[in-house]
Scaffold this active site. Structure first.
Site, PDB file in Angstrom:
ATOM      1  N   TYR A 146      34.033  39.648  32.182  1.00 43.47           N
ATOM      2  CA  TYR A 146      32.969  39.274  33.126  1.00 43.47           C
ATOM      3  C   TYR A 146      32.826  40.391  34.147  1.00 43.47           C
ATOM      4  CZ  TYR A 146      30.525  36.730  36.843  1.00 43.47           C
ATOM      5  OH  TYR A 146      29.628  36.330  37.806  1.00 43.47           O
ATOM      6  N   ASP A 241      36.083  48.705  35.284  1.00 37.14           N
ATOM      7  CA  ASP A 241      35.827  47.655  36.259  1.00 37.14           C
ATOM      8  C   ASP A 241      37.172  47.228  36.838  1.00 37.14           C
ATOM      9  OD1 ASP A 241      35.292  45.389  37.706  1.00 37.14           O
ATOM     10  OD2 ASP A 241      34.100  44.404  36.159  1.00 37.14           O
ATOM     11  N   LYS A 269      36.622  42.872  46.341  1.00 30.28           N
ATOM     12  CA  LYS A 269      36.924  42.435  47.701  1.00 30.28           C
ATOM     13  C   LYS A 269      38.269  42.911  48.250  1.00 30.28           C
ATOM     14  CE  LYS A 269      36.194  38.113  46.534  1.00 30.28           C
ATOM     15  NZ  LYS A 269      35.601  38.334  45.204  1.00 30.28           N
TER      16      LYS A 269
END
Length: 433
Positions: A146, A241, A269
């Protein structure tokens, strides 16, 4: 323990009148585990408390970024100091370059970086940049990975060799998803066949070097090295990623851990201390195509906002200065936790496979090795749900999905781990039923 949920139930019903499903991210609804979600009111260190006063040992950590734990004093002080000068300007501040220096120092392949406000923005922008750099259309992603909810990435993997993606969500146009090739993870042969079929047409390959969104699944053997070799040969941009793995599996992320050099890297984050932030970065030759230097446009009013920059600087400085202590301890404590729960499953006769890379891990309720989406999807979802609910009742907060990685942080204690293993011994009995 028996949890009271009266106030959480009230809050959920209220939220459902105002917000789709009562949640602002689907996994919070706890649908897949057939449970009722607690409404969290505060966190401290490795623990959280809900609206009914129930206390939990937290292994979600805001889905990974809270590596220092909830309400870390240094991070809070940095946020409060920054907020005292203003929360947002839509203009440049010195803190943006300060955080950029820290990220670039930890990731040598990143020469320039651009901050955004989420991991989705980071991956979306990195793919657009790869297309601008290569002047090619097609992208490769892997089934079970994802990369945010951008249209081109919400693709269901097809069966067979290099089948084109079809939309995995309502509202995603086939005209958009047709340029996304979805392949099984950990299969070099199929990857080679895809490059043969779409010769000189593939702009980039985007991959979670340690997958976290079908549960924790690392690359097998030399898979990532093969991926790097193939993309270099084909002049295709390799995007790591590292939204989950960056500063998590090692200070320099998965690329430090495995010694692989991607062309572009995306971050989430953790580089903002858990606040809304993301980033993409890489070689100057590629990054200089980003506006205002080049023709690839991307912008954001809150990109590089002062609060996220301050929290990120505090977090990364602490990790950098204490990495010789923090990362070895995360490794040993995570191994103790994962192995302890696996032993509890074995004693209870529950088929279980554990995958772990550093402080990122998943217990799959299957007796088979999990190396890709096909093997992960064979997990016993009902057994996982029973285990999840029993652990939650015992005060252990795990991801509310078999297909999400769990995380241990610097704030977790030996006592937390012992309590978790003890709770798992009782919970495995319920999972077996």
């Amino acid at each position: 323990m028996s949890r009271k949920l009266d106030e959480s139930r009230r809050l959920q019903k209220r939220a459902e009148q105002l917000i789709p499903g009562g949640v602002n991210s689907p996994v919070r609804a706890f649908k897949s585990v057939e449970s009722e979600p607690p409404f969290i009111t505060r966190g401290q260190g490795s623990h959280m408390w809900d609206a009914d006063g129930n206390e939990y040992i937290d292994y979600v950590g805001s889905w990974g970024p809270l590596i220092l734990g909830h309400a870390d004093p240094g991070v809070l002080d940095a946020i409060l100091n920054a907020a005292g000068n203003g929360t947002s300007f839509g203009a440049s501040t010195a803190a943006e370059a300060d955080l950029a220096e820290l990220v670039i120092e930890a990731f040598p392949e990143v020469k320039k970086i651009r901050f955004v406000s989420s991991g989705t923005e980071a991956t979306m922008s990195a793919i657009r940049l790869a297309r601008a750099y290569t002047k090619r259309k097609y992208i490769i992603k892997f089934e079970g990975c994802y990369h945010g909810h951008a249209d081109a990435l919400l693709v269901k993997a097809g069966s067979g060799i290099a089948t084109l993606g079809i939309p995995g969500s309502a509202g995603v146009l086939e005209e958009v998803s047709q340029f996304t090739i979805a392949l099984p993870f950990n299969d070099t042969e199929v990857l080679e066949q895809a490059f043969s079929k779409f010769r000189h047409q593939i702009a980039c390959v985007i991959v979670e070097p340690v997958v976290g969104n079908m549960g924790c699944v690392p690359g097998n053997g030399g898979y990532l090295a093969n991926l790097r070799t193939i993309t270099q040969r084909e002049k295709t941009v390799l995007i790591f990623d590292e939204v989950m793995t960056g500063f998590r599996v090692a200070y320099g992320g998965a690329q430090e851990l495995y010694g692989i050099k991607p062309d572009l890297t995306t971050f989430g984050k953790i580089i903002g201390g858990g606040l809304p932030v993301g980033a993409y970065g890489g070689a100057a030759e590629i990054m200089d195509l980003v506006a205002p230097l080049g023709p690839m446009y991307q912008a954001g009013t809150l990109s590089g906002n002062p609060l996220a920059m301050a929290a990120g600087i505090a977090t990364l400085k602490h990790l950098r200065d204490k990495k010789g202590e923090i990362y070895p301890r995360l490794e040993s404590l995570s191994a103790k936790l994962v192995d302890g729960v696996a032993a509890a499953a074995k004693d209870a006769g529950v088929p279980l496979t554990s995958n772990r890379v550093g402080s990122m891990f998943t217990w799959f309720f299957t007796g088979e090795a999990v190396t890709d989406w096909e093997s992960a999807s064979k997990s016993d979802i009902e057994a996982f749900g029973r285990f999840f609910r029993a652990m939650l009742d015992a005060g252990i907060y795990l991801p509310a999905s078999q297909y999400e990685a769990a995380f241990l942080g610097a704030a977790h204690s030996d006592e937390d781990v012992e309590k978790t293993i003890s709770a798992s011994r009782k919970s495995m009995g319920k999972a077996k039923r």
